[in-house]
Scaffold this active site. Sequence first.
Site, PDB file in Angstrom:
ATOM      1  N   GLU A  16       0.853  -0.985  -0.356  1.00 11.25           N
ATOM      2  CA  GLU A  16       0.328  -0.375  -0.100  1.00 11.25           C
ATOM      3  C   GLU A  16       0.808   1.101   0.208  1.00 11.25           C
ATOM      4  O   GLU A  16       1.366   1.677   0.780  1.00 11.25           O
ATOM      5  CB  GLU A  16      -0.709   0.125   1.162  1.00 11.25           C
ATOM      6  N   HIS A  18       1.279   5.066  -2.162  1.00 15.49           N
ATOM      7  CA  HIS A  18       1.099   5.699  -2.864  1.00 15.49           C
ATOM      8  C   HIS A  18       1.533   6.874  -4.274  1.00 15.49           C
ATOM      9  O   HIS A  18       2.813   7.377  -4.055  1.00 15.49           O
ATOM     10  CB  HIS A  18       0.014   6.852  -1.842  1.00 15.49           C
ATOM     11  N   HIS A 171      -9.239   1.310  -0.255  1.00 14.14           N
ATOM     12  CA  HIS A 171      -8.376   2.625   0.952  1.00 14.14           C
ATOM     13  C   HIS A 171      -9.512   3.328   1.467  1.00 14.14           C
ATOM     14  O   HIS A 171     -10.893   3.457   1.236  1.00 14.14           O
ATOM     15  CB  HIS A 171      -8.025   2.669  -0.303  1.00 14.14           C
ATOM     16  N   ASP A 294       2.076   2.598   3.608  1.00 12.00           N
ATOM     17  CA  ASP A 294       1.575   4.137   3.428  1.00 12.00           C
ATOM     18  C   ASP A 294       2.104   5.158   3.040  1.00 12.00           C
ATOM     19  O   ASP A 294       1.568   6.120   3.663  1.00 12.00           O
ATOM     20  CB  ASP A 294       0.452   4.129   5.168  1.00 12.00           C
TER      21      ASP A 294
END
Length: 338
Positions: A16, A18, A171, A294
């Site tokens: 995960e 981004h 998400h 993250d």
Amino acid sequence: MVNVNSKDRLPLIGIEEHFITEEVLQAWHEAELSATDPSLAHNAGTIGARLLDLAQGRIDLMDEAGVDVQVLSLTTPALHELGPASVDIARRCNDIIAEAIARHPHRFQGLATLPVSDPEAAALELERCVKTLGFKGTMLSGRVGDRNLDHADFMPIFESASLLGAPILLHPRTPPAAVREAYYSGLNPALDTALATYGLGWHYDAGLQFVRLMVSGIFDRLPTLQIILGHWGEMVLFYAERLSAMGRVSHLNKTVDDYLKNNLYVTASGMFWPHFMEIAASIVGKERLLFSTDFPYQYRPGNDARRFLNECGLSGEDLAGFAHINWERLTQHCGSRT
């Protein structure tokens, strides 16, 4: 499989992690989303620069943290509020990620960005991303307008994912304005925003989307569908016992425990607390734990990711599974089922 030089060093895949593109930022601006979604303010400054970087600067930060591979996904609220224009934007986003992967094939993987307001187009784009571009699944950022993800309109997306063997990462996104006004307001503007987003609201929202999908019977209709929740399950696992009572009124084919053990994976999302991992493992099983940082929201310097891997309390096959094997096993047949 991930290539690593040292025989003693476990490969570490963050699932995960981004990114953003200038086109998406412009589209959000033109749609005036900052007026309705305060989370967009989190994508400025250093975090914004890191989201945009798909080159050496990102890789340098990965090396510092000890992460070998990032699985890239468009940050929230993705394209969920962009309407018909999102079809072409999604395709260009995915092509940009495919180009980044081609430049750094041992450092990046991709989750498809989908034009979710057009579910049929989204299903086709997911197929293109998985079968042509080699992506490993997709990410959905909660509601689309006033529709939750269990709405019948979105079944083509879930059917496509199930058919392709492509996992879906659910998400967080910011709760609707009415919910924020009722539950997350009245403190001060900065606290209201924090409480409604990364403090709590995001995570309740993502967990609720999963629960709605589960109790609506999606796993009875699509028994091979695999969902991923970040932040150790977005609250869901901590209330698994209470959720199990919903079986009495949901008329599902299996128990809630069965769906958690067979259709759900959970990932750390930079929450590096071993006791959270222990709770998650006790409910879904150690073979369903995935690593993630993250990035860039939870990025911390100083080999932080590698330190947690070394200190998380797992060992042997369980540790290797968490670091990379569970993800590789989950995605090994992605795109080959059709």
